[in-house]
Design a protein around this motif. Structure first.
Motif, PDB file in Angstrom:
ATOM      1  N   PHE A 256       0.812  -1.228   0.000  1.00  7.68           N
ATOM      2  CA  PHE A 256       0.000   0.000   0.000  1.00  7.68           C
ATOM      3  C   PHE A 256       0.843   1.274   0.000  1.00  7.68           C
ATOM      4  O   PHE A 256       0.313   2.363  -0.130  1.00  7.68           O
ATOM      5  CB  PHE A 256      -0.997   0.005   1.163  1.00  7.68           C
ATOM      6  N   SER A 257       2.155   1.171   0.129  1.00  5.92           N
ATOM      7  CA  SER A 257       2.975   2.388  -0.015  1.00  5.92           C
ATOM      8  C   SER A 257       3.124   2.757  -1.486  1.00  5.92           C
ATOM      9  O   SER A 257       3.497   3.885  -1.815  1.00  5.92           O
ATOM     10  CB  SER A 257       4.354   2.211   0.634  1.00  5.92           C
TER      11      SER A 257
ATOM     12  N   PRO B 291      -2.102   9.375  -7.728  1.00  6.52           N
ATOM     13  CA  PRO B 291      -0.775   9.474  -7.100  1.00  6.52           C
ATOM     14  C   PRO B 291      -0.481   8.397  -6.067  1.00  6.52           C
ATOM     15  O   PRO B 291       0.325   8.617  -5.166  1.00  6.52           O
ATOM     16  CB  PRO B 291      -0.826  10.853  -6.450  1.00  6.52           C
ATOM     17  N   TRP B 292      -1.117   7.257  -6.164  1.00  9.05           N
ATOM     18  CA  TRP B 292      -0.856   6.181  -5.208  1.00  9.05           C
ATOM     19  C   TRP B 292      -1.246   4.866  -5.861  1.00  9.05           C
ATOM     20  O   TRP B 292      -1.966   4.838  -6.853  1.00  9.05           O
ATOM     21  CB  TRP B 292      -1.683   6.359  -3.940  1.00  9.05           C
ATOM     22  N   ASP B 293      -0.770   3.789  -5.307  1.00  7.95           N
ATOM     23  CA  ASP B 293      -1.255   2.471  -5.731  1.00  7.95           C
ATOM     24  C   ASP B 293      -0.819   1.430  -4.724  1.00  7.95           C
ATOM     25  O   ASP B 293      -0.323   1.765  -3.643  1.00  7.95           O
ATOM     26  CB  ASP B 293      -0.780   2.118  -7.154  1.00  7.95           C
TER      27      ASP B 293
ATOM     28  N   HIS C   4       5.863  -4.148   8.914  1.00 11.12           N
ATOM     29  CA  HIS C   4       5.912  -5.594   8.714  1.00 11.12           C
ATOM     30  C   HIS C   4       7.349  -6.079   8.845  1.00 11.12           C
ATOM     31  O   HIS C   4       8.289  -5.322   8.643  1.00 11.12           O
ATOM     32  CB  HIS C   4       5.383  -5.946   7.325  1.00 11.12           C
ATOM     33  N   SER C   5       7.506  -7.350   9.166  1.00 12.17           N
ATOM     34  CA  SER C   5       8.866  -7.849   9.327  1.00 12.17           C
ATOM     35  C   SER C   5       9.209  -8.829   8.219  1.00 12.17           C
ATOM     36  O   SER C   5       8.372  -9.585   7.752  1.00 12.17           O
ATOM     37  CB  SER C   5       9.043  -8.507  10.695  1.00 12.17           C
TER      38      SER C   5
ATOM     39  N   GLY D 283       5.852  -0.300   4.081  1.00 15.55           N
ATOM     40  CA  GLY D 283       4.547  -0.639   3.516  1.00 15.55           C
ATOM     41  C   GLY D 283       4.242  -2.098   3.792  1.00 15.55           C
ATOM     42  O   GLY D 283       4.521  -2.623   4.873  1.00 15.55           O
ATOM     43  N   GLU D 284       3.689  -2.754   2.802  1.00 13.61           N
ATOM     44  CA  GLU D 284       3.431  -4.184   2.963  1.00 13.61           C
ATOM     45  C   GLU D 284       4.076  -4.934   1.810  1.00 13.61           C
ATOM     46  O   GLU D 284       3.468  -5.117   0.755  1.00 13.61           O
ATOM     47  CB  GLU D 284       1.929  -4.476   2.970  1.00 13.61           C
TER      48      GLU D 284
END
Lengths: 652, 204
Positions: free
Chosen positions: A58-59, A105-107, A474-475, A496-497
């Motif tokens: 999501f970043s 401007p995002w995705d 997240h790791s 992000g993920e």
């Protein structure tokens, strides 16, 4: 030599067994292995052995880590604006985020996949999907910048993307959600039979990397989740997991989980090429944006294209076959030999492995078990290559070590499981913390993996690091897989993920990494490549400032004659030709961002002054001992005033 | 004398290496330049070791008020030195040929060497004078004005030969391929002299 007594031998044996149990998992290579910390420690000034390119989820970006250290090397902006670098805010890169839905401007990025030659990673480009507004990006691995973004028409939820064929002939992008094609206003309850799916093939120019939406294959209205192109003997095919073959449109968690088996769609893209050549396609209207960033002009352009060639799988025999696969399969992975296709049925207790040669045999002998929308369904038993029995709960993704072993993540039981390709025997399992999605082995999805490490990308982090409020990064967890048993070496937070990661040896990437842009090759129409080009020009209420930056001044540093209501374009050219010496630019009241201009390149920031005054601008990147002095003033006069337009540097 | 003359000719011709290879090399190393900056000094001009080294050296030097590295047209040396070298090559080859056909004696070989040595020393003297001027004739408005502990203004002349620490830079200045070819060539002319003399003594 001293003779060993029986009691001594017994004691030693017991001790070995005892420590062996106690340290299970920590000692796989015997005395040669040192502790985990040493094996991920990279001394100051030394380089990591591998690059890891992680999607940002999501970043909307891609992050670059060094492996084994887990050090963050860079965040490359792809689909999301990045105020750190001005990406998506400056005039040059705004067109990169243009779509037929407007400026997005995002995705949501999922699957970075590196270009390949002869089934091996070649370190030229990374392709990555934008899931939300269907797009595929190409990132250069010499500049680490996004060079191209292609919008995918007739698609929704571009999850099943971006997968690269063996010689980077195509980047394949499939839709996750089926939708009306062409889009129209219709009742959602009429989904079944009316919604359709598209699988897009983007051809890649082998010199420039430029993509072209070559053709689409129209498929029944299932959900198409993940895919993997065939390798070696199965080159020319791509395998795609499906779910919701029920074609449910509501409460999918129940309604899309009814069928005992969904499918892996086997798509013969060589056959598709033949059909294209024979003209058996329909040219349909479909608008989509194609955005390209030019390295020489340092500018992006966005073009809207308006048609696409479509092959209908229901009408063209031999194009697609369905392989029944239990149960709601998620990941689809092909082993390095190209023979085995692993369907990770996320609700299944077993892992299903299909055999490519059995599949060909079944197709040849027409051993079909019915059809779906005129597409043949093969008989499960006829194509089954093997089953990994009860390996864990919730298998998601599989990668390979090149030594005949596969590694699968299990989301529900939260572990990585190593098993043998061929005997289907589980060899080892290690817990993850917690709930892994994808995992990555360097080259682990190619014909030649470097089976030294596996990186598991976990979805949940609780209690692993110092808490940072309700949400933690997240790791990612790094395991040494060089021995017989896996060993957890380290974990580190990610941005992000991250879904998938593409990992490659540093040797493949680092030597080609660009250090500067050559000023002599700067073809930006607004570049000022020498102090002689510096000027300020007015065109109505637009003012163009052609400014240079070099340690340690901005030229000009005094500008007068700007008025409230003007639209000021600062065109900044960094004159440096020295590695890692960007200059930044910020002006008070700028509504967009600051800029970070690389040596030899030009960027443009628009500024619309709203207040009368004398306003400072300055360099934002600590560039030299006189960085603080790298600043100037711009005088803003009231609207309609006659202040003369002038500019200067170094005049008293 | 034939052998000596051939050595003389070869020795003189080795000077031509100066047209292909650098005479001198100055390297600047600092922590923030893991790839050191370098200058190759040719008899026809100065070039950066890497494409942008000169630009980056100039960028650094402006802090302490040094002028930019001179372009070939900005120094008379870069016009004169090549002519001197060509003249000495022609002269050396000529002497060698005349020696070969027995028109001149071996003392001419030594004479050429002495002349070349004098010119060489003059060249070095000139080079050193230039380095001194370049490093000490600083812009009075320099951004940084540093002094030695005794209060005298710091100057920044790179060493003519060897290593010196200049602020945060380790500066190393050494002869390069062209110079080594010249030294070998000059040594050969001395060898030619001795070979010629020994032949003469044997005959006598």
């Amino acid at each position: 030599m001293k003779k060993l007594s029986l009691p001594t031998v017994l004691f030693m044996t017991l001790a070995t067994v005892f420590t062996g149990c106690k340290d299970q998992g920590d000692k796989s290579n015997g005395a040669l292995t040192s502790n985990a910390a040493e094996r991920v420690y990279v001394e100051p000034g030394q380089y990591d052995e591998f690059y890891a390119f992680l999607s940002g989820g999501f970043s909307g970006q891609m992050s670059v880590y060094g492996i084994p250290s887990g050090r963050l090397l860079k965040v490359v902006p792809v689909f999301s604006q990045d105020p750190e670098k001005g990406y998506g805010y400056n005039e040059e890169t705004k067109p990169m985020l243009n779509t037929t839905h407007g400026f997005i401007p995002w995705d949501d990025t999922h699957h970075p996949d590196m270009s390949q030659t002869n089934g091996k990673l070649d370190g030229r480009w990374i392709f990555m999907n934008g899931n939300n507004t269907p797009r595929v990006a190409r990132i250069s691995l010499s500049t680490f910048e996004t060079e191209e973004i292609m919008e995918i028409p007739n698609s929704a939820g571009n999850h099943n993307s971006a997968f690269v064929t063996e010689n980077t002939e195509y980047v394949v992008a499939g839709t996750r959600f089926s939708v009306p094609i062409p889009q129209k206003d219709m009742p959602i309850k009429d989904y079944k039979g009316n919604f359709k799916a598209s699988l897009s093939f983007l051809s890649v120019d082998q010199d420039s990397g430029e993509m072209d939406l070559s053709f689409q294959i129209r498929l029944p209205g299932f959900n198409y989740d993940l895919a993997h192109p065939g390798r070696d003997k199965s080159h020319g095919w791509i395998f795609i997991t499906t779910y919701n073959t029920e074609e449910a449109h509501t409460l999918q968690e129940v309604n899309a989980s009814q069928n005992d088996k969904d499918f892996i769609a086997a798509v013969n893209w060589k056959k598709a090429e033949e059909y294209i050549k024979e003209g058996k396609f329909k040219t349909e209207k479909a608008e989509y944006a194609h955005n390209i960033f030019d390295e020489d002009t340092h500018m992006a352009t966005s073009t809207i294209k308006d048609e696409v060639r479509v092959l209908d799988a229901s009408e063209l025999p031999g194009l697609v076959y369905f392989l029944p696969t239990p149960k709601s399969p998620h990941g689809c992975d092909v082993d390095p030999t190209g023979e085995y296709i692993i369907g990770n049925g996320k609700l299944s207790a077993d892992l299903t492995v299909h055999s490519f040669s059995k599949m060909l045999d079944a197709i040849e002998n027409e051993k079909f078990d019915g059809e779906a929308y005129n597409i043949p369904i093969l008989n499960f038993e006829d194509v089954l290559g093997g089953t990994v029995k009860q390996p864990g709960l919730g298998p998601l993704h599989t990668e390979f070590d090149g030594k005949g072993n596969a590694y699968t993540t299990f989301f529900i039981s939260s572990e990585v499981v190593k098993w043998n390709v061929g005997t289907w025997e589980v060899l080892d399992r290690k817990p993850t913390y917690y709930s892994p999605g994808h995992l990555s082995i360097p080259g682990g999805n190619s014909q030649e993996p470097w089976g030294k490490y596996v990186l598991a990308m976990n979805k949940i982090t609780k209690d692993r690091y110092l808490p940072t409020g309700p949400e933690m990064n997240h790791s990612a967890q790094l395991y040494d897989i060089s021995g017989e048993k896996m060993e957890l070496l380290s974990d580190f937070p990610t941005i992000g993920e991250p879904h998938y990661a593409s990992m490659a040896p540093a040797d493949l990437i680092a030597p080609n990494s660009k250090k500067i842009y050559k000023l002599s090759e700067n073809k930006h129409p607004h570049a000022a490549t020498s102090p002689a080009d510096v000027r300020v020009e007015r065109d109505g209420n637009e003012v163009h400032v052609y400014m240079t930056m070099v340690r340690s001044h901005l030229n000009p540093d005094n500008i007068e004659g700007i008025k409230v209501g003007d639209k000021v374009y600062f065109h900044l050219t960094n004159l440096e030709q020295d590695f890692d010496v960007p200059h930044g630019f910020a002006v008070i009241g700028a509504e967009n961002a600051e800029l970070l201009v690389m040596p030899g390149s030009t960027e443009t920031l628009v500024w619309e002054p709203k207040k009368v005054g004398v306003w400072p601008f300055y360099c934002t990147d600590f560039c030299s001992a006189l960085h603080q002095e790298m600043s100037g003033y711009i005088r803003v006069s009231p609207e309609g005033s006659n202040t003369e337009l002038k500019w200067s540097l170094g005049e008293e | 004398m034939k052998k000596a003359s051939l050595i003389m000719i070869i020795g003189s011709l080795l000077l031509l290496g100066l047209f292909k290879f650098p005479l001198w090399h100055i390297q600047l190393e600092a922590p923030q330049y893991p790839d050191p900056l370098g200058m190759h000094i040719f008899i026809e001009g100065i070039q950066g070791e890497e494409e942008f080294d000169i630009q980056n050296i100039d960028g650094l030097n402006h802090y302490i008020g040094m002028r930019t590295i001179p372009k070939p047209e900005e120094m008379w040396e870069f016009e004169v030195f090549p002519l001197v070298i060509i003249a000495m090559v022609v002269l050396g080859v000529l002497i060698g040929i005349l020696g070969f056909i027995g028109k001149v004696g071996y003392n001419w070989f030594l004479g050429w060497f002495v002349l070349m040595s004098v010119l060489g020393v003059l060249g070095m003297y000139d080079f050193n004078a230039w380095l001194t001027d370049y490093g000490s004739n600083l812009d009075p408005n320099a951004i940084m004005k540093l002094t030695h502990p005794d209060g005298t203004p710091m100057t920044y002349s790179p060493p003519l030969l060897g290593h010196e620490k200049m602020l945060n830079f380790d500066v190393t200045s050494l002869p390069h391929t062209g110079a080594w070819m010249m030294f070998v060539g000059m040594s050969l002319t001395v060898v030619a002299f001795f070979v010629g003399r020994r032949k003469r003594e044997k005959r006598a």
